[in-house]
Design a protein around this motif. Structure first.
Motif, PDB file in Angstrom:
ATOM      1  N   SER A   6       0.860  -1.175   0.000  1.00 47.40           N
ATOM      2  CA  SER A   6       0.000   0.000   0.000  1.00 47.40           C
ATOM      3  C   SER A   6       0.902   1.232   0.000  1.00 47.40           C
ATOM      4  N   ILE A   7       0.799   2.039  -1.054  1.00 52.57           N
ATOM      5  CA  ILE A   7       1.569   3.277  -1.127  1.00 52.57           C
ATOM      6  C   ILE A   7       0.626   4.419  -0.774  1.00 52.57           C
ATOM      7  N   LYS A   8       0.957   5.117   0.288  1.00 58.57           N
ATOM      8  CA  LYS A   8       0.110   6.204   0.778  1.00 58.57           C
ATOM      9  C   LYS A   8       0.838   7.528   0.669  1.00 58.57           C
ATOM     10  N   LEU A   9       0.083   8.555   0.301  1.00 61.40           N
ATOM     11  CA  LEU A   9       0.619   9.909   0.258  1.00 61.40           C
ATOM     12  C   LEU A   9       0.238  10.618   1.547  1.00 61.40           C
ATOM     13  N   VAL A  10       1.124  11.467   2.021  1.00 68.06           N
ATOM     14  CA  VAL A  10       0.851  12.240   3.225  1.00 68.06           C
ATOM     15  C   VAL A  10      -0.308  13.181   2.936  1.00 68.06           C
ATOM     16  N   PRO A  11      -1.319  13.354   3.756  1.00 66.66           N
ATOM     17  CA  PRO A  11      -1.454  12.786   5.078  1.00 66.66           C
ATOM     18  C   PRO A  11      -2.069  11.382   5.082  1.00 66.66           C
ATOM     19  N   ASP A  12      -3.068  11.074   4.242  1.00 65.27           N
ATOM     20  CA  ASP A  12      -3.656   9.741   4.310  1.00 65.27           C
ATOM     21  C   ASP A  12      -4.439   9.393   3.045  1.00 65.27           C
ATOM     22  N   LYS A  13      -3.803   9.499   1.912  1.00 64.76           N
ATOM     23  CA  LYS A  13      -4.450   9.159   0.651  1.00 64.76           C
ATOM     24  C   LYS A  13      -3.760   7.922   0.076  1.00 64.76           C
ATOM     25  N   ILE A  14      -4.531   6.886  -0.244  1.00 65.74           N
ATOM     26  CA  ILE A  14      -3.941   5.695  -0.840  1.00 65.74           C
ATOM     27  C   ILE A  14      -3.689   5.978  -2.317  1.00 65.74           C
ATOM     28  N   PHE A  15      -2.435   5.892  -2.716  1.00 67.06           N
ATOM     29  CA  PHE A  15      -2.022   6.148  -4.092  1.00 67.06           C
ATOM     30  C   PHE A  15      -2.117   4.876  -4.935  1.00 67.06           C
ATOM     31  N   TRP A  16      -1.700   3.732  -4.354  1.00 64.45           N
ATOM     32  CA  TRP A  16      -1.700   2.468  -5.094  1.00 64.45           C
ATOM     33  C   TRP A  16      -1.685   1.330  -4.091  1.00 64.45           C
ATOM     34  N   LYS A  17      -2.432   0.277  -4.394  1.00 64.16           N
ATOM     35  CA  LYS A  17      -2.503  -0.874  -3.509  1.00 64.16           C
ATOM     36  C   LYS A  17      -2.624  -2.118  -4.376  1.00 64.16           C
ATOM     37  N   ASN A  18      -1.844  -3.169  -4.052  1.00 64.62           N
ATOM     38  CA  ASN A  18      -1.865  -4.358  -4.891  1.00 64.62           C
ATOM     39  C   ASN A  18      -1.158  -5.518  -4.198  1.00 64.62           C
ATOM     40  N   SER A  19      -1.309  -6.715  -4.771  1.00 63.12           N
ATOM     41  CA  SER A  19      -0.543  -7.886  -4.349  1.00 63.12           C
ATOM     42  C   SER A  19       0.674  -7.981  -5.258  1.00 63.12           C
ATOM     43  N   LEU A  50      11.063   3.352  -6.881  1.00 65.47           N
ATOM     44  CA  LEU A  50      10.472   2.242  -6.151  1.00 65.47           C
ATOM     45  C   LEU A  50      10.031   1.235  -7.204  1.00 65.47           C
ATOM     46  N   LEU A  51      10.582   0.021  -7.132  1.00 65.86           N
ATOM     47  CA  LEU A  51      10.278  -1.011  -8.119  1.00 65.86           C
ATOM     48  C   LEU A  51       9.426  -2.103  -7.483  1.00 65.86           C
ATOM     49  N   VAL A  52       8.373  -2.517  -8.192  1.00 70.13           N
ATOM     50  CA  VAL A  52       7.440  -3.503  -7.670  1.00 70.13           C
ATOM     51  C   VAL A  52       7.164  -4.549  -8.746  1.00 70.13           C
ATOM     52  N   ARG A  53       7.329  -5.833  -8.397  1.00 70.05           N
ATOM     53  CA  ARG A  53       7.026  -6.911  -9.345  1.00 70.05           C
ATOM     54  C   ARG A  53       5.605  -7.402  -9.067  1.00 70.05           C
ATOM     55  N   ASP A  54       4.721  -7.200 -10.035  1.00 68.26           N
ATOM     56  CA  ASP A  54       3.313  -7.554  -9.916  1.00 68.26           C
ATOM     57  C   ASP A  54       3.142  -9.059  -9.705  1.00 68.26           C
ATOM     58  N   SER A  56       0.464 -10.981 -10.376  1.00 69.50           N
ATOM     59  CA  SER A  56      -0.299 -11.692 -11.402  1.00 69.50           C
ATOM     60  C   SER A  56       0.442 -11.819 -12.728  1.00 69.50           C
ATOM     61  N   SER A  57       1.263 -10.829 -13.081  1.00 74.94           N
ATOM     62  CA  SER A  57       1.896 -10.856 -14.400  1.00 74.94           C
ATOM     63  C   SER A  57       3.418 -10.949 -14.348  1.00 74.94           C
ATOM     64  N   SER A  58       4.010 -10.753 -13.206  1.00 76.60           N
ATOM     65  CA  SER A  58       5.467 -10.701 -13.026  1.00 76.60           C
ATOM     66  C   SER A  58       6.119  -9.513 -13.726  1.00 76.60           C
ATOM     67  N   ASN A  59       5.326  -8.564 -14.220  1.00 72.90           N
ATOM     68  CA  ASN A  59       5.865  -7.338 -14.792  1.00 72.90           C
ATOM     69  C   ASN A  59       6.282  -6.393 -13.678  1.00 72.90           C
ATOM     70  N   TRP A  60       7.283  -5.563 -13.964  1.00 68.21           N
ATOM     71  CA  TRP A  60       7.722  -4.562 -13.003  1.00 68.21           C
ATOM     72  C   TRP A  60       6.914  -3.279 -13.180  1.00 68.21           C
ATOM     73  N   VAL A  61       6.467  -2.733 -12.068  1.00 59.52           N
ATOM     74  CA  VAL A  61       5.798  -1.436 -12.043  1.00 59.52           C
ATOM     75  C   VAL A  61       6.766  -0.502 -11.320  1.00 59.52           C
ATOM     76  N   THR A  62       7.007   0.660 -11.910  1.00 55.73           N
ATOM     77  CA  THR A  62       7.983   1.586 -11.349  1.00 55.73           C
ATOM     78  C   THR A  62       7.303   2.880 -10.902  1.00 55.73           C
ATOM     79  N   PHE A  63       7.747   3.388  -9.771  1.00 56.12           N
ATOM     80  CA  PHE A  63       7.252   4.644  -9.220  1.00 56.12           C
ATOM     81  C   PHE A  63       8.446   5.538  -8.906  1.00 56.12           C
ATOM     82  N   VAL A  64       8.249   6.831  -9.010  1.00 54.30           N
ATOM     83  CA  VAL A  64       9.213   7.801  -8.504  1.00 54.30           C
ATOM     84  C   VAL A  64       8.614   8.301  -7.191  1.00 54.30           C
ATOM     85  N   VAL A  65       9.372   8.160  -6.096  1.00 55.23           N
ATOM     86  CA  VAL A  65       8.883   8.602  -4.789  1.00 55.23           C
ATOM     87  C   VAL A  65       9.852   9.624  -4.209  1.00 55.23           C
TER      88      VAL A  65
END
Length: 139
Positions: A6-19, A50-54, A56-65
């Motif tokens: 779960s990636i949250k932005l300050v103060p409390d907004k969920i930006f992205w959530k996944n397995s 921030l690199l995340v391997r999904d 379901s698909s094993s694809n990488w999702v990339t974020f700039v934080v």
């Protein structure tokens, strides 16, 4: 088994959530990889990719934080950051121009207070630039 992120932005907004299968965090002391059953940890995050391997698909999702904290506990990762941006939303030309401009501004400034601000801008621009450069090399 997967990790719940779960990636949250300050103060409390969920930006992205996944397995996910795997996460690579930009910590203050370098990159940290997280897999399932990782020991509990709380770490500071630096501005970077921030690199995340999904799961379901094993694809990488990339974020700039831009700075924050990550808590890993019982296959759950909570990331609290000031700003987050999907890597797919980064404009190549804007990223390159911002990187070059922020580098010049940082190198040519001697005011300590202003240099601190410029360094933060440079780190964000550098992360976005690294993202577009790695995308070019893959494609």
């Amino acid at each position: 088994m997967t990790l719940e992120i779960s990636i949250k932005l300050v103060p409390d907004k969920i930006f992205w959530k996944n397995s996910v299968k795997e996460v690579i965090l930009p910590t203050l002391s370098g990159q940290m990889g997280i897999l399932t059953n990782h020991i509990p940890v709380l770490t500071g995050l630096d501005t970077g990719l921030l690199l995340v391997r999904d799961a379901s698909s094993s694809n990488w999702v990339t974020f700039v934080v831009t700075g924050g904290f990550a808590l890993v506990n019982e296959n759950k990762i909570t990331i609290l950051v000031n700003e987050a941006e999907f890597g797919s939303d980064v404009n190549v030309q804007e990223a390159e121009e911002a990187y070059l401009a922020s580098k010049v501004a940082l190198e040519s400034n001697s005011d300590v207070t202003r240099k601190f601000e410029l360094n933060s801008q440079f780190k964000k621009a550098r992360a976005r630039f690294q993202l577009v450069q790695s995308s070019k090399n893959i494609g």
